[in-house]
Enzyme design. Structure first.
Site, PDB file in Angstrom:
ATOM      1  N   LYS A 116       0.823  -1.210   0.000  1.00  0.00           N
ATOM      2  CA  LYS A 116       0.000   0.000   0.000  1.00  0.00           C
ATOM      3  C   LYS A 116       0.857   1.261   0.000  1.00  0.00           C
ATOM      4  CE  LYS A 116      -4.441  -1.615   1.743  1.00  0.00           C
ATOM      5  NZ  LYS A 116      -5.529  -1.437   2.705  1.00  0.00           N
ATOM      6  N   LYS A 197      -5.463 -10.872  -7.019  1.00  0.00           N
ATOM      7  CA  LYS A 197      -6.691 -11.144  -6.251  1.00  0.00           C
ATOM      8  C   LYS A 197      -7.738 -10.063  -6.496  1.00  0.00           C
ATOM      9  CE  LYS A 197      -6.604  -9.120  -1.674  1.00  0.00           C
ATOM     10  NZ  LYS A 197      -7.803  -8.895  -0.912  1.00  0.00           N
ATOM     11  N   LYS A 200     -11.242  -4.548  -3.778  1.00  0.00           N
ATOM     12  CA  LYS A 200     -12.072  -3.347  -3.878  1.00  0.00           C
ATOM     13  C   LYS A 200     -11.278  -2.203  -4.488  1.00  0.00           C
ATOM     14  CE  LYS A 200     -13.964  -4.145   0.441  1.00  0.00           C
ATOM     15  NZ  LYS A 200     -13.731  -3.659   1.770  1.00  0.00           N
TER      16      LYS A 200
HETATM   17  P1  ATP Z   1      -8.816  -3.599  -0.316  1.00  0.00           P
HETATM   18  O1  ATP Z   1      -8.519  -3.686  -1.765  1.00  0.00           O
HETATM   19  O2  ATP Z   1      -9.310  -2.233   0.127  1.00  0.00           O
HETATM   20  O3  ATP Z   1      -7.738  -4.183   0.563  1.00  0.00           O
HETATM   21  P2  ATP Z   1     -10.345  -6.001  -0.280  1.00  0.00           P
HETATM   22  O4  ATP Z   1     -11.254  -6.197  -1.426  1.00  0.00           O
HETATM   23  O5  ATP Z   1      -9.065  -6.770  -0.284  1.00  0.00           O
HETATM   24  O6  ATP Z   1     -10.109  -4.476  -0.086  1.00  0.00           O
HETATM   25  P3  ATP Z   1     -10.917  -6.220   2.539  1.00  0.00           P
HETATM   26  O7  ATP Z   1     -11.831  -5.248   3.161  1.00  0.00           O
HETATM   27  O8  ATP Z   1      -9.459  -6.055   2.745  1.00  0.00           O
HETATM   28  O9  ATP Z   1     -11.213  -6.331   0.978  1.00  0.00           O
HETATM   29  O10 ATP Z   1     -11.323  -7.665   2.986  1.00  0.00           O
HETATM   30  C1  ATP Z   1     -12.569  -8.101   3.485  1.00  0.00           C
HETATM   31  C2  ATP Z   1     -12.538  -9.586   3.634  1.00  0.00           C
HETATM   32  O11 ATP Z   1     -12.620 -10.199   2.361  1.00  0.00           O
HETATM   33  C3  ATP Z   1     -11.259 -10.144   4.274  1.00  0.00           C
HETATM   34  O12 ATP Z   1     -11.577 -11.242   5.110  1.00  0.00           O
HETATM   35  C4  ATP Z   1     -10.436 -10.585   3.105  1.00  0.00           C
HETATM   36  O13 ATP Z   1      -9.502 -11.581   3.426  1.00  0.00           O
HETATM   37  C5  ATP Z   1     -11.533 -11.083   2.172  1.00  0.00           C
HETATM   38  N1  ATP Z   1     -11.139 -10.959   0.779  1.00  0.00           N
HETATM   39  C6  ATP Z   1     -10.801  -9.821   0.142  1.00  0.00           C
HETATM   40  N2  ATP Z   1     -10.526 -10.061  -1.147  1.00  0.00           N
HETATM   41  C7  ATP Z   1     -10.680 -11.391  -1.315  1.00  0.00           C
HETATM   42  C8  ATP Z   1     -10.532 -12.260  -2.452  1.00  0.00           C
HETATM   43  N3  ATP Z   1     -10.172 -11.801  -3.630  1.00  0.00           N
HETATM   44  N4  ATP Z   1     -10.780 -13.567  -2.285  1.00  0.00           N
HETATM   45  C9  ATP Z   1     -11.170 -14.046  -1.088  1.00  0.00           C
HETATM   46  N5  ATP Z   1     -11.325 -13.294   0.017  1.00  0.00           N
HETATM   47  C10 ATP Z   1     -11.090 -11.983  -0.098  1.00  0.00           C
END
Ligand code: ATP
Ligand code: LTN
Length: 340
Positions: A116, A197, A200
């Site tokens: 980040k 992966k 968001k």
């Molecule tokens: P950011 O990009 O802001 O980090 P993110 O999409 O990775 O957001 P988080 O809010 O960090 O989402 O994660 C919320 C939950 O979803 C966590 O438990 C994380 O491990 C899970 N998660 C996020 N992305 C994935 C993915 N691609 N596959 C499976 N689980 C996920």
């Protein structure tokens, strides 16, 4: 006969944007299914969100929208304590005490921090101390288990070490939490690039399916999903086949089928076009009822606010006495007049 104490589970999720299929399959669905058997806390971590600048209006909207989405996906407030992190002061306060026993080098070596901070021109301190706040979230509730995706393993390791260090310095205080990492679906990949992966923060055209997407949009995203130049529909660890593997995994989770049943469903498929169509149908069927319930909840702000107020009250009843215990052990006086 006294009943055995239920194990306590703590989950956190950032209100940083709209939820996507990866969040749903990798996290939320497990939370929904785990309700009842254990004592569940789900925290919308708005304090974590501001480690990266958030427009105030967007943060306000995203926090409520996430709460509505969790409820729509099946989180039951009678079985789970759903609350917003900033509604419970103990989190911010607790993180200060824990930061004083956390080595700086550990924070600097966190992969999420390195990723980040590399993406930003300006790096503020909260981004570095983010995992300490996460440790406070978990430890204040004496959580036994923390269900997370692969990406959070390193943060959980730190929470455990902080708990052990505190217990060592001040006597037994915290439960040392265990990460629970789901094997299938722990890493749903982006449709535009199956080697990254679904996230968001990477949201762009064709990257993810959002839980608010209309049927037609889902269909279009799946149609455009990146696969490979072959035509074999198989589960595979080969990076070349990452796209197909991702599609099969999503289908498997959405339909609750075994890998054998999934492959049987596509045995007669003529190429990836049929695969994508089948996956799109499964995703649409699963997302539609959630989207509809979400729209209803967002249309009734009083109901949503009431549920969140109740959640915060239940959370405070656990976190505040724990924080007092922490302060007393460290040598702070906590006279009755300053108790929350
Ligand atoms: P950011 O990009 O802001 O980090 P993110 O999409 O990775 O957001 P988080 O809010 O960090 O989402 O994660 C919320 C939950 O979803 C966590 O438990 C994380 O491990 C899970 N998660 C996020 N992305 C994935 C993915 N691609 N596959 C499976 N689980 C996920
Ligand atoms: N860092 C986590 C969100 C998070 C969390 C927590 C998860 C904050 N506090 C406590 C579990 C327990 C993330 O980005 N997924």
């Amino acid at each position: 006969m006294s009943q055995a104490k239920k194990r306590r589970v703590f989950s956190g999720i950032q209100p940083t944007g709209q939820l996507h299929l990866g969040n749903y399959l990798g996290a939320i669905r497990h939370w929904v299914r785990g309700q009842g058997q254990k004592e569940n806390f789900i925290c919308i971590v708005d304090l974590h969100a501001i480690t990266v600048f958030q427009e105030p209006e967007a943060l306000r909207h995203n926090t409520r929208s996430l709460a509505a989405m969790l409820l729509a996906a099946g989180i039951d407030p009678d079985q789970t304590t759903l609350f917003v992190q900033s509604h419970v002061r103990a989190h911010a306060e607790g993180s200060w005490f824990l930061s004083c026993i956390t080595p700086l080098g550990r924070l600097e070596r966190m992969t999420q921090y390195k990723d980040k901070s590399a993406r930003q021109e300006r790096v503020d301190t909260g981004l570095l101390t983010y995992p300490v706040l996460q440790a406070a979230d978990i430890l204040l509730y004496d959580a036994d288990e923390v269900p997370v995706g692969e990406d959070q393993k390193q943060h959980l390791e730190l929470s455990r070490d902080i708990a052990q260090r505190f217990n060592h310095l001040y006597g037994d205080t915290f439960v040392v939490p265990e990460p629970k990492i789901a094997k299938v679906g722990a890493r749903i990949m982006g449709f535009d690039d199956p080697t990254a992966k679904m996230s968001k923060s990477l949201a762009g055209k064709g990257h993810s399916v959002l839980m608010t997407d209309q049927d037609k949009v889902i269909e279009k995203t799946l149609k455009r999903a990146v696969t490979d130049s072959g035509n074999e529909i198989v589960y595979s660890e080969d990076p070349e086949k990452a796209g197909v593997n991702n599609l099969l995994t999503i289908y498997q989770l959405m339909t609750d089928k075994t890998p054998e049943q999934v492959l049987a469903d596509f045995a007669d498929a003529r190429g990836y076009g049929d695969l994508k169509k089948g996956v799109a149908e499964a995703v649409i069927e699963g997302v539609r009822p959630i989207r509809e319930r979400y729209n209803e909840l967002m249309a009734d702000p009083a109901e949503l606010d009431g549920l969140l107020a109740r959640g915060a009250e239940q959370a405070r009843a656990v976190a505040e006495p724990k924080l007092i215990q922490v302060k007393e052990k460290m040598g702070f006086g906590v006279p009755a007049e300053v108790r929350p």
